[in-house]
Design an enzyme around this catalytic site. Sequence first.
Site, PDB file in Angstrom:
ATOM      1  N   LEU A 192     -42.630  29.755  -6.425  1.00  0.00           N
ATOM      2  CA  LEU A 192     -41.503  29.073  -7.049  1.00  0.00           C
ATOM      3  C   LEU A 192     -41.685  27.556  -6.942  1.00  0.00           C
ATOM      4  O   LEU A 192     -41.005  26.889  -6.174  1.00  0.00           O
ATOM      5  CB  LEU A 192     -40.209  29.528  -6.355  1.00  0.00           C
ATOM      6  CG  LEU A 192     -39.015  29.697  -7.277  1.00  0.00           C
ATOM      7  CD1 LEU A 192     -37.964  30.581  -6.619  1.00  0.00           C
ATOM      8  CD2 LEU A 192     -38.395  28.355  -7.637  1.00  0.00           C
ATOM      9  N   ALA A 193     -42.607  27.047  -7.709  1.00  0.00           N
ATOM     10  CA  ALA A 193     -42.937  25.623  -7.632  1.00  0.00           C
ATOM     11  C   ALA A 193     -43.489  25.197  -8.982  1.00  0.00           C
ATOM     12  O   ALA A 193     -44.605  25.567  -9.347  1.00  0.00           O
ATOM     13  CB  ALA A 193     -43.955  25.375  -6.524  1.00  0.00           C
ATOM     14  N   GLU A 194     -42.702  24.417  -9.712  1.00  0.00           N
ATOM     15  CA  GLU A 194     -43.052  24.132 -11.113  1.00  0.00           C
ATOM     16  C   GLU A 194     -44.239  23.185 -11.239  1.00  0.00           C
ATOM     17  O   GLU A 194     -45.063  23.325 -12.144  1.00  0.00           O
ATOM     18  CB  GLU A 194     -41.841  23.560 -11.859  1.00  0.00           C
ATOM     19  CG  GLU A 194     -40.749  24.584 -12.152  1.00  0.00           C
ATOM     20  CD  GLU A 194     -39.857  24.879 -10.958  1.00  0.00           C
ATOM     21  OE1 GLU A 194     -39.963  24.164  -9.933  1.00  0.00           O
ATOM     22  OE2 GLU A 194     -39.053  25.828 -11.027  1.00  0.00           O
ATOM     23  N   GLN A 202     -38.592  28.297 -16.192  1.00  0.00           N
ATOM     24  CA  GLN A 202     -37.494  29.265 -16.307  1.00  0.00           C
ATOM     25  C   GLN A 202     -36.303  28.725 -17.098  1.00  0.00           C
ATOM     26  O   GLN A 202     -35.724  29.433 -17.926  1.00  0.00           O
ATOM     27  CB  GLN A 202     -37.070  29.700 -14.915  1.00  0.00           C
ATOM     28  CG  GLN A 202     -36.305  30.994 -14.901  1.00  0.00           C
ATOM     29  CD  GLN A 202     -36.356  31.644 -13.533  1.00  0.00           C
ATOM     30  OE1 GLN A 202     -35.740  31.168 -12.585  1.00  0.00           O
ATOM     31  NE2 GLN A 202     -37.106  32.732 -13.422  1.00  0.00           N
ATOM     32  N   PHE A 203     -35.946  27.484 -16.834  1.00  0.00           N
ATOM     33  CA  PHE A 203     -34.851  26.845 -17.566  1.00  0.00           C
ATOM     34  C   PHE A 203     -35.194  25.376 -17.790  1.00  0.00           C
ATOM     35  O   PHE A 203     -35.898  24.762 -16.976  1.00  0.00           O
ATOM     36  CB  PHE A 203     -33.526  26.932 -16.778  1.00  0.00           C
ATOM     37  CG  PHE A 203     -32.826  28.253 -16.888  1.00  0.00           C
ATOM     38  CD1 PHE A 203     -31.935  28.512 -17.922  1.00  0.00           C
ATOM     39  CD2 PHE A 203     -33.070  29.249 -15.964  1.00  0.00           C
ATOM     40  CE1 PHE A 203     -31.299  29.737 -18.027  1.00  0.00           C
ATOM     41  CE2 PHE A 203     -32.433  30.478 -16.061  1.00  0.00           C
ATOM     42  CZ  PHE A 203     -31.540  30.725 -17.088  1.00  0.00           C
ATOM     43  N   ASP A 204     -34.625  24.816 -18.863  1.00  0.00           N
ATOM     44  CA  ASP A 204     -34.833  23.421 -19.226  1.00  0.00           C
ATOM     45  C   ASP A 204     -34.696  22.442 -18.052  1.00  0.00           C
ATOM     46  O   ASP A 204     -35.496  21.549 -17.874  1.00  0.00           O
ATOM     47  CB  ASP A 204     -33.850  23.026 -20.341  1.00  0.00           C
ATOM     48  CG  ASP A 204     -32.518  23.742 -20.201  1.00  0.00           C
ATOM     49  OD1 ASP A 204     -31.854  23.590 -19.153  1.00  0.00           O
ATOM     50  OD2 ASP A 204     -32.148  24.480 -21.140  1.00  0.00           O
ATOM     51  N   PRO A 257     -39.638  18.971 -11.774  1.00  0.00           N
ATOM     52  CA  PRO A 257     -40.661  18.907 -10.707  1.00  0.00           C
ATOM     53  C   PRO A 257     -42.083  18.910 -11.276  1.00  0.00           C
ATOM     54  O   PRO A 257     -43.001  18.465 -10.610  1.00  0.00           O
ATOM     55  CB  PRO A 257     -40.392  20.184  -9.896  1.00  0.00           C
ATOM     56  CG  PRO A 257     -38.946  20.476 -10.129  1.00  0.00           C
ATOM     57  CD  PRO A 257     -38.691  20.071 -11.565  1.00  0.00           C
ATOM     58  N   HIS A 290     -28.891  24.421 -16.691  1.00  0.00           N
ATOM     59  CA  HIS A 290     -29.349  25.581 -17.456  1.00  0.00           C
ATOM     60  C   HIS A 290     -29.078  25.442 -18.955  1.00  0.00           C
ATOM     61  O   HIS A 290     -29.209  26.414 -19.683  1.00  0.00           O
ATOM     62  CB  HIS A 290     -28.656  26.856 -16.963  1.00  0.00           C
ATOM     63  CG  HIS A 290     -29.098  27.319 -15.610  1.00  0.00           C
ATOM     64  ND1 HIS A 290     -28.796  26.640 -14.458  1.00  0.00           N
ATOM     65  CD2 HIS A 290     -29.817  28.396 -15.224  1.00  0.00           C
ATOM     66  CE1 HIS A 290     -29.311  27.298 -13.424  1.00  0.00           C
ATOM     67  NE2 HIS A 290     -29.936  28.361 -13.865  1.00  0.00           N
TER      68      HIS A 290
END
Lengths: 390, 325
Positions: B58-60, B82-84, B89, B129
């Site tokens: 979980l690390a963009e 996942q979301f705008d 990051p 979101h």
Amino acid sequence: MSESVPGTPPEVFAPVEVPVSPAQPPEEVEFVQLLTPEGERVEHPDYSFDLDDEAIKGFYRDMVLVRRIDAEATALQRQGELGLWASLLGQEAAQIGSGRALNAKDMVFPTYREHGVAWCQGVNPLNLLGLFRGVDQGAWDPKDNNFHLYTIVIGAQTLHATGYAMGQQRDGVLGGGVDGDAGEATIAYFGDGASSQGDVNEAFIYASVFNAPVVFFCQNNQWAISEPIDRQTRIPLYQRAAGFGFPGVRVDGNDVLATYAVSQQALKRAREGSGPTLIEAYTYRMGAHTTSDDPTKYRLNEDLEHWKLKDPIERVHAYLSRHAGVDHDFFDEIDAEGDKIAAELRAGCLALPDPQLTDFFQHVYVEETPQLAEQRAQYAAYAASFDGEG
Amino acid sequence: MTKITLGKGINAGLRAAMEADPKVVVMGEDIGKLGGVFRVTEGLQKDFGEDRVIDTPLAESGIIGTAVGLALRGYRPVCEIQFDGFVFPAYDQIINQVAKMHYRSMGKIKMPVVIRIPYGGGIGAVEHHSESPEALFAHVNGLKVVTCGDPVDAYWMIQQAIASDDPVVFFEPKRRYHEKAELDESVPPALPLHQAKVVREGADATLLCYGPMVKTCVQAAEAAVEDGRNLEVVDLRTISPFDLPTIFASVKKTGRAVVVHEATLSFGPGSEIAARVSEECFYHLEAPVLRVTGFDTPYPPSRMEEEYLPDLDRVLDGVDRVMGY
């Protein structure tokens, strides 16, 4: 509290003892060392240097030549021929030892200071200067020498290395040969300052959970511009690896035999599919961060004097003279070779053609967009309007 | 001929691209077994395996940074954010690495990376979101920024984006994921990726829109017929680089333009369009280019989003104003 009883958390959850300061004096630092600053070979239980004196002579030559190239680049900056230079002075053993441990198919992701590793990979030193002279932003093709472009954003390249290693994994190039050493690995270079970056920590996590064949080679040169290592960490950096789930090792970064041996083992581990390793090469940035920096404002001269006694080249010189029967001719020839390379580098630098702005529009995208084509044409017409003037 | 939703169109497009090229890998958070929080990648991991449909940590920044490395190794990563509001990051890797690699290497390195971002509001979500950050990417040289407005485009555009050797930020209008249309996969795509599409021909004014606002603008144009107005609707499809010839042709024909987007007004895509249209269509314009957009506030709590988002009535109000000159 430390006693383990069933049902209680393992000791990893016990209160953390604050360890010795990471800024401890170098003589108290524990690390893998195979050649002392005085030039004496020493044994280590886990690592050995198994090449002959000819190889050590080769390392010596490498280190002297890259130091000479580095000195010439610094001089070129001082004379206004480069806008900036990031000196590797003092870090030659860390770079040559690890660089010479690489196999032909291994891939390197450097920072902007890995001139010694570039040398090992066969990158023309002149190509390194383009970025610092301002004629390009990296003139070499990474595929030619398995040496990616210099990365200036601190730590960003550790993720690229990890992704590249994930690609090697998917290509099925791990394992094979004797002891799996026929496989490929990736090495990511970064510094002590970068160890604080999110990207580096994310790279550790990705490499760990995917078991990627990547070696994280941290040159802890004690300084991130003006910030000492104790502003980045309260534990020795190599110990962080344990928290991410892979081995970490600290090596005397000024000992080319040890950096070679430690790197070779970590790379082998990666190539055979056993995953990442963090190497902390404990060294010292003998020069400024870059030519724009003034270290006299933030560090003591006596530190520098102290580290001079641990010079990576002097100790090999001492070893070769005393124990390998190498005479002055050998050293003199290398010095002369260095001067010749430096002269060629200087001439090449001065001859680098200045870039043309209009040549750069076409590289933003694979195909120039209509917008860029229009801007390029407008600028070309504007520039041409001065033709024939004064 | 099959009836598909916009979300399923992207899913089918991803599948087609993965079948066509073994170097295409899909990576992101929860995209494997779950199929993504919007189910856009549903079933892909089952069929293509964990090495090609990668559930990432979980690390963009890690997603994009490792995608850069995979691309350097010859892969064509398709990254899902996942979301705008969670893309930031990764913003450094996108701007400093993905976008610049081709330029700084003088074309020696290509970055065929697709970054899929579900974007926009209208779904009653909590903060971060519902955002429309496309201008933040369109401003970055080296990136291409596209967005699909209907299921057929979704199917083809994702494949065209994956085939592109330039990095593409692919915005997906999340509130339109369930819109349906007929798709015939055997009919090749009508347009190249970066060409705009006239979705409704008209004569009185041009509505310039993209993504979630295409449907809104078509509905507005149909409603405007009652007022005796015949509006042209152009789905821009690509935000960077804009298809200026199509925009100019339409505005020169109608003499009036309203740009509609959910993104904030100031420095938004509409600002660039207004500037370009005023430069190129100056003598054809009957009115200044107007904009109907989100406001210059952070995205509001969702109980206010219907007021914040351009809707049919606000678009028609914009048309009234542009016709008033």
